[in-house]
Design a protein around this motif. Structure first.
Motif, PDB file in Angstrom:
ATOM      1  N   ASN A   1       0.932  -1.264   0.035  1.00  0.00           N
ATOM      2  CA  ASN A   1      -0.604   0.286   0.285  1.00  0.00           C
ATOM      3  C   ASN A   1       1.069   1.652   0.508  1.00  0.00           C
ATOM      4  OD1 ASN A   1      -2.386  -1.949   0.192  1.00  0.00           O
ATOM      5  ND2 ASN A   1      -2.638  -2.008   2.322  1.00  0.00           N
ATOM      6  N   GLU A   2       0.044   2.375  -0.477  1.00  0.00           N
ATOM      7  CA  GLU A   2       1.538   3.444  -0.048  1.00  0.00           C
ATOM      8  C   GLU A   2       1.203   4.248  -0.006  1.00  0.00           C
ATOM      9  OE1 GLU A   2      -0.621   6.221  -3.041  1.00  0.00           O
ATOM     10  OE2 GLU A   2      -0.424   4.772  -4.666  1.00  0.00           O
ATOM     11  N   SER A   3       2.442   5.150   1.369  1.00  0.00           N
ATOM     12  CA  SER A   3       2.055   5.670   2.239  1.00  0.00           C
ATOM     13  C   SER A   3       2.368   6.467   2.149  1.00  0.00           C
ATOM     14  CB  SER A   3       4.110   5.598   2.583  1.00  0.00           C
ATOM     15  OG  SER A   3       4.044   6.974   1.514  1.00  0.00           O
ATOM     16  N   PRO A   4       1.251   7.038   3.434  1.00  0.00           N
ATOM     17  CA  PRO A   4       0.932   8.273   3.975  1.00  0.00           C
ATOM     18  C   PRO A   4       1.318   9.904   2.771  1.00  0.00           C
ATOM     19  CG  PRO A   4       0.334   7.517   5.750  1.00  0.00           C
ATOM     20  CD  PRO A   4       1.804   6.593   4.716  1.00  0.00           C
ATOM     21  N   PRO A   5       0.956  11.040   1.485  1.00  0.00           N
ATOM     22  CA  PRO A   5       1.974  11.666   1.536  1.00  0.00           C
ATOM     23  C   PRO A   5       2.924  12.380   2.419  1.00  0.00           C
ATOM     24  CG  PRO A   5      -0.364  11.665   0.596  1.00  0.00           C
ATOM     25  CD  PRO A   5      -0.486  11.196   2.106  1.00  0.00           C
ATOM     26  N   ILE A   6       3.778  12.718   2.147  1.00  0.00           N
ATOM     27  CA  ILE A   6       4.583  13.819   2.814  1.00  0.00           C
ATOM     28  C   ILE A   6       5.817  14.886   1.967  1.00  0.00           C
ATOM     29  CG2 ILE A   6       7.017  12.177   2.646  1.00  0.00           C
ATOM     30  CD1 ILE A   6       8.004  12.753   5.644  1.00  0.00           C
ATOM     31  N   LEU A   7       5.687  15.765   2.848  1.00  0.00           N
ATOM     32  CA  LEU A   7       5.738  16.701   2.081  1.00  0.00           C
ATOM     33  C   LEU A   7       7.845  16.909   2.190  1.00  0.00           C
ATOM     34  CD1 LEU A   7       5.543  19.649   1.003  1.00  0.00           C
ATOM     35  CD2 LEU A   7       5.513  20.773   3.205  1.00  0.00           C
ATOM     36  N   VAL A   8       8.775  17.279   1.579  1.00  0.00           N
ATOM     37  CA  VAL A   8       9.930  16.700   1.451  1.00  0.00           C
ATOM     38  C   VAL A   8      10.435  18.073   2.034  1.00  0.00           C
ATOM     39  CG1 VAL A   8      12.051  16.651   0.634  1.00  0.00           C
ATOM     40  CG2 VAL A   8      10.363  15.263  -0.060  1.00  0.00           C
ATOM     41  N   LYS A   9      10.683  18.180   3.180  1.00  0.00           N
ATOM     42  CA  LYS A   9      10.760  18.978   4.460  1.00  0.00           C
ATOM     43  C   LYS A   9      12.395  18.724   5.358  1.00  0.00           C
ATOM     44  CE  LYS A   9       9.107  23.237   6.850  1.00  0.00           C
ATOM     45  NZ  LYS A   9       8.108  23.717   7.488  1.00  0.00           N
ATOM     46  N   ALA A  10      13.110  19.844   6.074  1.00  0.00           N
ATOM     47  CA  ALA A  10      14.475  19.047   6.507  1.00  0.00           C
ATOM     48  C   ALA A  10      13.338  18.770   7.768  1.00  0.00           C
ATOM     49  CB  ALA A  10      14.894  19.950   7.046  1.00  0.00           C
ATOM     50  N   ALA A  11      13.483  17.663   8.523  1.00  0.00           N
ATOM     51  CA  ALA A  11      13.111  17.479  10.153  1.00  0.00           C
ATOM     52  C   ALA A  11      14.229  18.460  11.115  1.00  0.00           C
ATOM     53  CB  ALA A  11      13.479  15.661   9.857  1.00  0.00           C
TER      54      ALA A  11
END
Length: 1357
Positions: free
Chosen positions: A585-595
């Motif tokens: 299953n696809e992962s939840p969408p994530i916005l690429v941004k520094a942690a």
């Protein structure tokens, strides 16, 4: 008898008295003897002590000795930067006092006393110099003094200056890299300096395995760089690469993942190449192959694989299987003995055969047990004799049968038989026959018909599924065939191996601006899983791409190469020998941004001022704030002589400067700093050097601090610093000297400016691109140069990609502006403008706007006072900065340009023309350039404005710029000067036509002549019959109602929304109905005027829609509609926002117990109007101390716990979508003082109201109780401090006792009245009080007799 008895009693008493007296006398004598003995002992002790003291003095006189050095000082020679200890031992009686000197000057008065540590313990005196410099060289002397004399010891310290070789460190290393299969890949790293001899062995690793030089791997190491080159890279070489460098402290490592992408497909839509092809179980004519499936299936799912072999001697690739092998393993038979082979595998799908895998290393087919039949015997003189086991065996003809026949590999389409060769096997070459039979039947058939089996392995294909077989083997040589072996156990094909289950719980976690950490869970059935393939796509696009082409065995993986600020989804495949699983299953969408992480450690702790008990420290901000601004700093301190650290501050320091109090003078202290952000507290900085707590009295100034670099370019930068806190005894400060040093470890400093400068900033030019530099600053006063600042951070002279400079220009309103654009920007980024790097720009002189990534500083009215140096930088990234010098030439040039922009002229295309038509109509026209819809026209005839009438019709086409006046019949009144005055925004112009005298007469005559000619020509066609005229009259009389003005809307000054229309030709039967979205809605209709309106006091979203008005009667009907949707509705909101903003009153202040509340009243507020509050031109965000808010008629911002820092100008900005409207309040001076005083008063009132004494619950209004019962009244109170509580009856105090009992406990009071009577009827009350206030609560008590009824409104007890 009586007398005798009397005498007897008297004698007994005397006897008793005598005995008691005797006892007393004995006790007295004992005490006298004890006291006498004690006095004698004390006298003897005094005599002994006197004799002892005399003897001790005698011994002391004998032992007195002048000072002496049993172990004197010893000379030392050290290198610069090393530490050294000078030691000596001192003897003497009485103990002498030691004093240290350097070149005749006591060390306590020496200029660098902070560098020395003096210790004295048990006669051992030690001087420790922590870090020797050339200035520390000289003659050191110790003088020991006592009452008997003095002694001296001298030693020389020599400090050699040497340029120590610096060890190399990583300066630049390879990032995560992508290469295509078959290409060459080079990884490089650069070092900060030349490699030292012990660092020459730079090691490279892949997945923890060290790489060696080979034909396909090239390792190179130069003086300041190292590289790894992979020739013809393949997918098996994907992995984590690491380079290791030795240093003095151990090793330094750098890691990065290298991705290898599939090469271009051989056929369109073909699959990728398999990988990790391995050869096992090598026999004379047989090998077994295993591999891993590719990550890319191509356009279709992979159906299977073809296996190919190549004889090194021929160089030709030959396919081994005719049918597709579905599983990732295959037995290859029919090979030649002692031949070198290579193998490869190709995947197959519906599109065709894909690219082959990487070929295996060359494999030679041989008997793996050959070495067990060979024996080497050593004889004399180093000779060896090799004897095979076959030579020792006796002559035998027909061989024995093999043993141990079984299946070593079984799949769904083949079974591999294995057996043990006969023992003895004979000298002749041995081959085998394989026979098979269905299990349970004795019908044996030769299975190896045309195949020569030369090794004890034989794969059986073409077996029927569901049937069991038995196999037996015969040995064959040139003498014959052996008896058959024992049959094997029944063997049958197994079910096809199922593809593995997919991974679950795929989750992506933020990592960096271009990478995320992907993690997942293994499936429950994980047997046979070789690893995982990862895939990603931008959210919503379904364009999937492969992450890794080599299966990863972990359940975590860092996915690199993503675009910042983009959303991605991920999925995972499990990899097994039976193929790949379905997608997870696809992962939840994530916005690429520094942690977000905790900040890195601070550094460079410096002492700015010392008063003897207080120190003021500063430090450098963390190199990495962890993705969130640093919220504060914590400090620890420790005495140099102790090991324990102690906290300095419990509340975080907001600035990078802190005063440490309550220190002990003469002690050395060390400090360390912790930075904190929203994530938490970071690691501590390195401890500072030991600072001596001693009041500064030196004449020279202290050190500047807070060195920062701005506008870093390839050949220049700007250095900023802060003033020293200590100006020296001969202050003030007169200037500054800037020095630079190249590299990070060089101690050579070069002055940048020849003469001291007064500013606290300097532009440093002449730098070499790519070089690294450090800077420091020294302050000057009358006494000379002070302590240099700590060196700045290492700065590389290079221009960052995307760097922009400040631009100057003029906007559409004619105002001069400065603009700065940044490419890298975050949600929390703001632009900071300043003048001369420090001065804030006055709010009245300029305003700042932010458009996308661009900040614009617009001057309100630029004058010579605005000239100077302007700088702009990002609040969260000062490295993005630029400056511009606004000169007088710029001011003159741009002022002139702005005037032309503010006063543009409308261009003329065609001047006024006069035309006469055939009918005698006259047309006056002219044409300008194209105009906007907002353009306005005024026509002036002989100083009076004219408009369109029946006699002359005026047309104005704004799009084409055409203006025309049409006369049906020109008359004498039309003579004169016609002037067209045009206005389009700021653009204006006017054009005049003079139609008088001869020109007018000629035009009039031509018009009349043309009209007469036209009438003569059209006389016949112009006749109209009488019947037709009558019909026209009847039609006009019986025409029904119609709209004279269609539906339109307006916004009034009172912010009311009005929709209006006007109907004409109405009768008493005419009706007018309004509809909205098909539903009838009420409206106001005046039948006298025909005007109908609908007024909306407050506009909401439900006002949007389709409006229709219908006027009808018996003669007919007419309809008008209005679409109030989309752009039309937005236009309404814009105009409404404008009127609301214009209705706003001035900003006022309301003081509260919590702080200030600045508010602005308006007609009403809608969310379409964007509002923001500003303080000193800085936007007030919704922080803890400032909270904006709104209601229907009011906008406000609350300032909690105000301080002096909140003094200034507050501005409310209201943007209606096109214009900005402002209201402001200057809260400073007396206004701020009055407001602060009122806030403090209200705060005290609130505290008093909160803490005052009060009754919370317990007493009713009226209570009824029967006689002879006990009345109990209980109430609860509150207050801080706890209130005093008193009970009263009829306003007189009640004392506890007798009939009344009062109990007070924990803010609760109970009054008990026992055996009440009618006399106890009355008004009872409780009175509570504390320092903040009082309260009285009453209760009426009614006592009734037996048989009576209580009052109806009373609570019966």
């Amino acid at each position: 008898m009586a007398a005798d008895e009397q005498g007897l009693r008297t004698g007994e008493k005397w006897t008793l008295f005598g005995n008691e007296a005797e006892k007393v006398e004995v006790e007295v004598l004992r005490e006298q003897r004890y006291v006498r003995q004690r006095c004698d002992r004390m006298a003897l002790r005094r005599q002994a002590e006197q004799k002892a003291s005399i003897h001790l003095k005698y011994l002391e006189d004998l032992s007195q000795k002048a000072p002496d050095f049993p172990i004197p000082l010893r000379a030392h020679m050290v290198w610069e930067g090393m530490g050294v200890k000078l030691s000596c031992t001192i003897q003497g009686c009485p103990p002498p006092r030691a004093t240290w000197y350097k070149d005749g000057v006591p060390l306590s008065a020496y200029g660098q006393a902070w560098n020395y540590s003096l210790k004295q313990k048990f006669g051992l005196n030690t001087l420790e110099i922590r870090r020797c410099s050339v200035e520390d060289a000289g003659e050191y002397k110790v003088v020991a003094k006592s009452s008997l004399g003095e002694a001296t010891t001298i030693a020389t310290l020599v400090v050699n200056f040497a340029m120590l070789e610096r060890e190399a460190l990583f300066e630049f290393s390879f990032p995560p890299t992508w290469a295509k299969e078959g290409e060459n890949l080079t990884l490089q790293c650069a070092f900060s300096s030349a490699l030292l001899p012990f660092q020459q062995d730079v090691a490279w690793f892949r997945d923890g395995v060290q790489l060696r030089q080979s034909s396909r791997v090239e390792l190179q190491t130069a003086l300041r760089s190292a590289s790894l080159t992979l020739k013809g890279v393949h997918k098996e070489q994907e992995g984590m690469y690491m380079v290791r460098l030795r240093t003095w402290e151990g090793v330094k490592e750098h890691k990065a993942y290298i991705f290898v992408k599939d090469a271009s497909a051989v056929v369109s839509g073909g699959p990728g190449s398999p990988l990790d092809l391995k050869v096992s179980d090598v026999q004379k004519d047989y090998v077994f192959l295993t591999w891993e499936p590719p990550s890319a299936d191509g356009a279709y799912q992979v159906e299977g694989y073809f296996v190919e072999r190549c004889d090194i001697g021929s160089g030709q690739w030959v396919r081994c299987n005719d049918t597709i092998q579905k599983a990732c393993h295959y037995p290859v038979r029919g090979l030649s003995d002692s031949t070198i082979y290579q193998f490869r595998v190709c995947a197959v799908n519906q599109a065709g055969v894909g690219r082959p895998s990487k070929a295996t290393e060359p494999v030679i087919t041989t008997d793996p047990l050959e070495h067990t039949r060979t024996m080497v015997i050593k004889v004399d003189r180093g000779r060896e004799i090799t004897i095979t086991k076959d030579q020792l065996e006796s002559q035998m003809k027909v061989p024995f049968p093999p043993t141990g026949v079984h299946a070593c590999e079984v799949s769904d389409n083949y079974a591999v038989l294995s057996w043990t060769e006969p023992e003895p096997r004979g000298k002749e070459q041995l081959t085998f026959y394989v026979e098979r039979s269905i299990a349970g039947k004795n019908s044996w058939q030769l299975a190896s018909m045309d195949i020569t089996v030369g090794s004890p392995r034989f794969p059986m294909f073409n077996l029927q599924k569901g049937k069991s077989y038995c196999f037996r083997v015969r040995s064959v040589n040139k003498f014959g065939v052996s008896e058959p072996s024992e049959p094997s156990p029944p063997i049958s094909l197994v079910q096809p191996q199922a593809a593995p289950a997919p991974a679950t719980s795929v989750l992506a976690i933020r990592d960096t601006d271009s990478a995320v950490l992907l993690q997942w869970q293994e499936p429950k059935e994980k047997e046979g899983i070789l690893g995982y393939y990862l895939y990603y796509s931008e959210a919503g696009k379904q364009e999937w791409r492969t992450v890794n082409n080599k299966p990863t065995t972990n359940t975590k993986f860092t996915v690199n190469g993503l675009k910042s600020k983009k959303e991605y989804v991920f999925r995972v495949k499990s990899v097994g020998r039976a193929g790949n699983s379905i997608y997870s299953n696809e992962s939840p969408p994530i916005l690429v941004k520094a942690a977000l992480i905790a900040p890195s450690p601070s550094s460079a702790i410096a002492l700015l001022l010392c008063t003897g008990s207080e120190m003021i420290l500063t430090w450098r901000a963390p190199a990495n704030n962890g993705g969130d601004p640093v919220r504060g700093y914590y400090l620890d301190q420790k005495d140099k002589e102790l090991d324990a650290w102690r906290k300095v501050n419990t509340k975080p320091a907001k600035e990078r400067q802190h005063k440490v109090c309550n220190l002990d003078g003469g002690h050395y202290y060390q400090f360390r700093v912790f930075a904190a952000n929203v994530v938490g507290v970071g690691k501590p900085s390195e401890p500072s050097e030991a600072f001596l707590c001693e009041e500064w009295t030196m004449p020279e100034p202290g050190c500047p601090y807070d060195l920062e670099c701005r506008e870093v370019r390839h050949n220049s930068l700007v250095l900023l610093w802060a003033l020293p806190l200590y100006e020296g005894q001969q202050g003030p400060i007169t200037g500054y000297l800037v020095e630079l040093s190249e590299g990070d470890q060089s101690q050579s400093w070069t002055a940048v400016n020849e003469e001291p400068i007064a500013d606290t900033f300097l532009k440093v030019s002449g730098l070499q691109a790519g070089r690294t530099y450090r800077f420091r600053v020294c302050a000057f006063n009358k006494a000379g140069m002070g302590i240099p600042s700590l060196p700045s951070e290492l700065i590389r002279a290079q221009t960052q990609p995307g760097t922009r400079d400040i631009e100057i220009g003029v906007d559409n309103d004619g105002f001069i502006f400065l603009a700065f654009e940044a490419t890298e920007i975050t949600e929390k980024s703001t632009f900071v403008w300043s003048k001369n790097y420090k001065e804030a720009i006055e709010a009245g002189r300029a305003r700042v706007l932010w458009e996308n990534n661009r900040s614009i500083l617009t001057f309100t009215n630029a004058t010579k006072e605005d000239l100077g140096l302007y700088t702009a930088e990002m609040s969260d990234n000062p490295n993005i900065s630029s400056s511009f010098t606004f000169t007088a030439e710029d001011l003159d040039r741009l002022t002139e340009l702005g005037w032309h922009i503010c006063h543009p002229l409308i261009a003329l295309r065609s001047k006024w023309q006069v035309e006469v038509s055939e009918k005698g109509n006259v047309r006056l026209w002219m044409q300008t350039e194209s105009l906007s819809n907002a353009a306005e026209l005024r026509l002036i005839l002989n100083d009076r404005e004219i408009s369109s009438t029946a006699a002359h019709k005026i047309n104005f086409d704004k799009a084409s710029g055409l203006i025309e006046i049409l006369f049906d019949q020109l008359s004498k009144e039309d003579e004169g000067s016609y002037t067209a005055q045009l206005c389009d925004g700021r653009a204006k112009n006017q054009f005049t036509l003079v139609l008088v005298d001869e020109k007018f007469r000629q035009t009039l005559a031509q018009s009349m002549a043309n009209r007469m000619d036209y009438k003569r020509k059209s006389a016949k066609t112009a006749a109209v019959s009488l019947v037709q005229c009558a019909q026209l009259i009847i039609r006009s009389v019986f025409q029904g109602p119609h709209f004279l003005e269609f539906l339109s809307w307006t916004v009034t000054e009172d912010c009311e929304f009005i929709i209006k229309c006007k109907v004409t030709n109405v009768s008493k039967d005419t009706t007018l109905k309004w509809f909205k979205d098909g539903v009838e809605t009420p409206a106001v209709y005046d039948q006298q005027t025909g005007v109908s309106t609908m007024t909306v006091q407050q506009v909401t979203k439900k006002e949007a829609g389709h409006y229709k008005a219908v006027a009808s009667d018996g003669r007919g009907q007419d309809v008008t509609t209005l679409e109030l949707l989309h752009e039309e509705y937005d236009k309404l909101l814009q105009l409404l926002s404008k009127q609301c903003a214009l209705s706003a009153g001035p900003v006022r202040i309301q003081c509260t117990a919590m702080g200030f509340k600045l508010y602005c009243s308006l007609k009403y507020y809608i969310s379409y109007m964007k509002t923001s509050w500003h303080f000193k031109e800085s936007r007030i965000d919704q922080l803890e101390r400032c909270k904006p808010g709104s209601s229907m008629q009011k906008l406000w911002v609350e300032v909690f716990a105000p301080t002096e820092n909140d003094k200034g100008k507050y501005t409310l900005e209201m943007f209606d979508g096109q214009e900005k409207h402002t209201r402001s309040l200057d809260l400073s001076g007396q206004a701020f003082a009055d407001a602060l005083l009122e806030h403090q008063r209200l705060k005290q009132v609130a505290v008093a109201e909160k803490n005052r004494a009060r009754v919370t619950k317990g007493l009713p209004d009226v209570v009824a109780i029967m006689e002879n019962k006990s009345l109990c009244l209980t109430c609860f109170t509150d207050g801080d401090p706890a209130p005093e509580m008193f009970w009263l009856r009829n306003d007189k105090g009640i004392v506890s006792g007798g009939q009344f009992n009062i109990a007070n406990e924990n803010k609760c009071s109970t009054l008990t009245v026992n055996n009440v009577t009618s006399e106890d009827t009355g008004n009872y009350s409780i009175f509570v009080r504390n320092q903040y206030g009082t309260q009285t609560v009453n209760v009426t008590v009614s006592v009734y007799k037996h048989g009576e009824k209580p009052p109806p409104d009373a609570v019966e007890m």
